[in-house]
Design a protein around this motif. Structure first.
Motif, PDB file in Angstrom:
ATOM      1  N   THR A 490       0.825  -1.213   0.000  1.00  0.00           N
ATOM      2  CA  THR A 490       0.000   0.000   0.000  1.00  0.00           C
ATOM      3  C   THR A 490       0.858   1.262   0.000  1.00  0.00           C
ATOM      4  O   THR A 490       0.463   2.291  -0.537  1.00  0.00           O
ATOM      5  N   ALA A 493       2.040   3.179  -3.345  1.00  0.00           N
ATOM      6  CA  ALA A 493       1.188   4.111  -4.086  1.00  0.00           C
ATOM      7  C   ALA A 493       1.738   5.525  -4.062  1.00  0.00           C
ATOM      8  O   ALA A 493       1.434   6.334  -4.935  1.00  0.00           O
ATOM      9  N   ALA A 499       0.872   7.455  -7.435  1.00  0.00           N
ATOM     10  CA  ALA A 499      -0.297   6.810  -8.018  1.00  0.00           C
ATOM     11  C   ALA A 499      -1.470   7.787  -8.042  1.00  0.00           C
ATOM     12  O   ALA A 499      -1.439   8.839  -7.398  1.00  0.00           O
ATOM     13  N   TRP A 503      -6.312   5.744  -5.786  1.00  0.00           N
ATOM     14  CA  TRP A 503      -5.605   4.503  -5.467  1.00  0.00           C
ATOM     15  C   TRP A 503      -4.973   4.557  -4.064  1.00  0.00           C
ATOM     16  O   TRP A 503      -4.722   3.533  -3.452  1.00  0.00           O
ATOM     17  N   MET A 504      -4.710   5.756  -3.561  1.00  0.00           N
ATOM     18  CA  MET A 504      -4.073   5.902  -2.257  1.00  0.00           C
ATOM     19  C   MET A 504      -5.144   5.855  -1.155  1.00  0.00           C
ATOM     20  O   MET A 504      -5.497   6.866  -0.549  1.00  0.00           O
TER      21      MET A 504
END
Length: 537
Positions: A490, A493, A499, A503-504
């Motif tokens: 994770t 990202a 990202a 997406w975060m």
């Protein structure tokens, strides 16, 4: 007929009675002792504590006529807001209609609740507290016959206006930066994060300077253990002076003997706000525009505020470019020295012939040649920073061109070495963090030495030593290479790339132990209609 008593005898008797009433105020020189009831004794005592400074004002006041009550307001001219002192303290006391039969015991209650129209009013009775209030820009009011004082918050003065940060410039982002005033800096963060979860804890550090600092964090997001560790390290600081955030950085950081910074600093409120949202802790120091952020990690120094104001693909490309430029600034001269000294067979033949022709007549080996150019470049860079801004850049650029060209024509260095050193210097400017760029400049000389001794094998050994050292570092208990090592999917990202925002979803789990979810659901943008909305029927 009785003989009249002389007036001088009556005055003498009155003075003796007042002195008898004030006997309970014992003459003690300890700064933590309580006040006297006699106004003159209190003023003499505060003059002893503050010294003979011309900027300290003692303004005598007549508070009430019946009974006659005398007072004195004490403040320092240069650090108070004169308008607040005149309108909300002195004028308010003089014009307030006190009762004729007012008792002195009720005077402070009326001053605190009805008369003084300032934000903060306190009643104090110890000398050390009173002295600290005065030197902090507050106004203290002494009243005859009362062994307490009223302290009013009147600090002010002139501060630098909010301007665009000079060290962290953005194209699309906000143009406001921190200043030297602690209340203004806190307000800049409050404007970004309008949440009751934002906690502000204030402290004073420095036995002499009494510097105000503020620790900011989000209560529902920040890790409690990290917050407690930050407060514990700050409480352990016992030093005479704290003049900037750099002093605190040296006293609270984990690794002392390391070229890599383990505490992040910034002068942008938007960066501080975003770091607080991830669960980090901010330390704001009065008198400096640079705010400390802890804990920090190595990838954090490659992030720029501009990354979050551009499209994610553009930001990711620029961030990868920063990593490549950092590698060039660290290893550029060392790889050139290794190739030209030990591994000529790795260089294409045509290029090798050109390099050999350039080096013909050069009296120094490649290592000495690189050291001469690197030291010259560092001197020019430092001269450009320290000289006046109007001529600093011109001197550094012209100096580099003139000296480089003259050194090549004189046969001291080769043209290829000038190109390598210039490319290395330009690459170091792409690092957003000035502290990390300095670390690369320091380690560059170490890498040049091992490359000149062992060739590419030495370069690889130097890289292994540097990576091992980085892996051993901690920042308030958090691994310095997080989220690379330990690896966090994770965390990627917002690591090597930036990202898309949708997406975060998660915060860094090693930093945030509270609300780890950044968004409650998937916010991936999807079209709500099919086909072209401009189709005509």
């Amino acid at each position: 007929m009785k003989k009249p008593i002389p007036l001088s005898s009556l005055l003498k008797k009155k003075i003796e009675e007042e002195q008898e009433d004030n006997k309970e105020a014992v003459e003690v020189t300890d700064e933590t002792s309580e006040l006297y009831k006699d106004l003159t004794s209190n003023i003499e005592k505060i003059k002893q504590l503050l010294g003979k400074s011309n900027d300290i004002t003692f303004r005598e006041l007549t508070i009430t006529q019946k009974p006659f009550t005398q007072g004195t307001a004490v403040f320092i001219n240069n650090i108070v807001d004169e308008q607040i002192v005149n309108e909300h303290v002195l004028e308010a006391i003089i014009q307030y209609p006190f009762e004729k039969e007012l008792e002195k015991e009720n005077l402070f209650s009326i001053l605190e609740k009805e008369t003084l129209s300032v934000l903060d009013v306190n009643v104090l009775n110890r000398w050390d507290d009173i002295a600290n209030e005065i030197v902090s820009g507050h106004t203290v009011i002494f009243v005859n016959g009362i062994n307490e004082v009223v302290s009013c918050k009147t600090n002010g003065g002139n501060y630098r206006s909010i301007e665009e940060p000079s060290t962290e410039v953005t194209v699309r982002g906000p143009k406001e930066g921190f200043v030297e005033s602690l209340p203004i800096n806190i307000s800049l963060v409050r404007r970004k994060i309008k949440s009751p979860d934002l906690q502000v804890e204030k402290k004073k550090l420095g036995k002499i300077t009494k510097t105000n600092i503020a620790v900011l964090y989000l209560k529902s997001v920040a890790n409690e253990k990290i917050v407690q560790e930050v407060m514990a390290r700050l409480n352990r600081i016992e030093i005479d002076s704290i003049l900037s955030s750099a002093n605190i950085e040296e006293l609270v950081q984990d690794g002392t003997f390391t070229p890599f910074p383990t505490v992040f600093n910034t002068e942008r409120p938007d960066i501080v706000s975003s770091e607080l949202m991830e669960g980090r802790v901010a330390i704001i120091v009065e008198g400096t525009p640079f705010v400390l952020i802890v804990p920090t990690s190595f990838p954090q120094f490659f992030k720029s505020a501009e990354d979050y104001y551009q499209r994610f693909d553009i930001a990711s490309l620029i961030r990868i470019l920063r990593y490549i430029a950092f590698t060039i600034s660290l290893l550029g001269p060392s790889i050139y020295i290794a190739l030209i000294t030990f591994h000529q067979d790795l260089i294409p033949t045509t290029l090798l012939i050109n390099l050999a022709a350039q080096r013909e007549g050069i009296p120094f080996p490649a290592l000495i040649e690189a050291f001469i150019m690197e030291l010259t470049f560092e001197v020019l860079r430092e001269a450009g920073i320290r000289m006046p801004r109007a001529i600093g850049q011109a001197v550094s650029i012209v100096g580099a061109l003139v000296i480089g060209q003259a050194a090549v024509q004189a046969g001291i260095v080769s043209a290829s070495m000038v190109i390598v050193v210039a490319l290395t210097g330009i690459a170091s400017f792409t690092t957003p963090s000035y502290n990390l760029a300095i670390a690369a400049r320091m380690l560059r000389f170490f890498m040049m030495l091992v490359a000149a001794t062992f060739g590419l094998y030495g370069v690889m050994m130097g890289i292994i030593v540097i990576v091992a050292h980085i892996c051993s570092l901690r920042s308030f208990g958090v691994p310095y290479l997080y989220p690379i090592a330990p690896f966090s999917l994770t965390g990627q990202a917002d690591g090597l790339i930036r990202a898309p925002l949708w997406w975060m979803k998660n915060r860094p789990h090693l930093i945030s132990r509270g609300r780890t979810k950044n968004m409650p659901k998937d916010l991936h943008p999807t079209p709500t209609t099919k086909g072209d909305t401009n189709d005509s029927t």
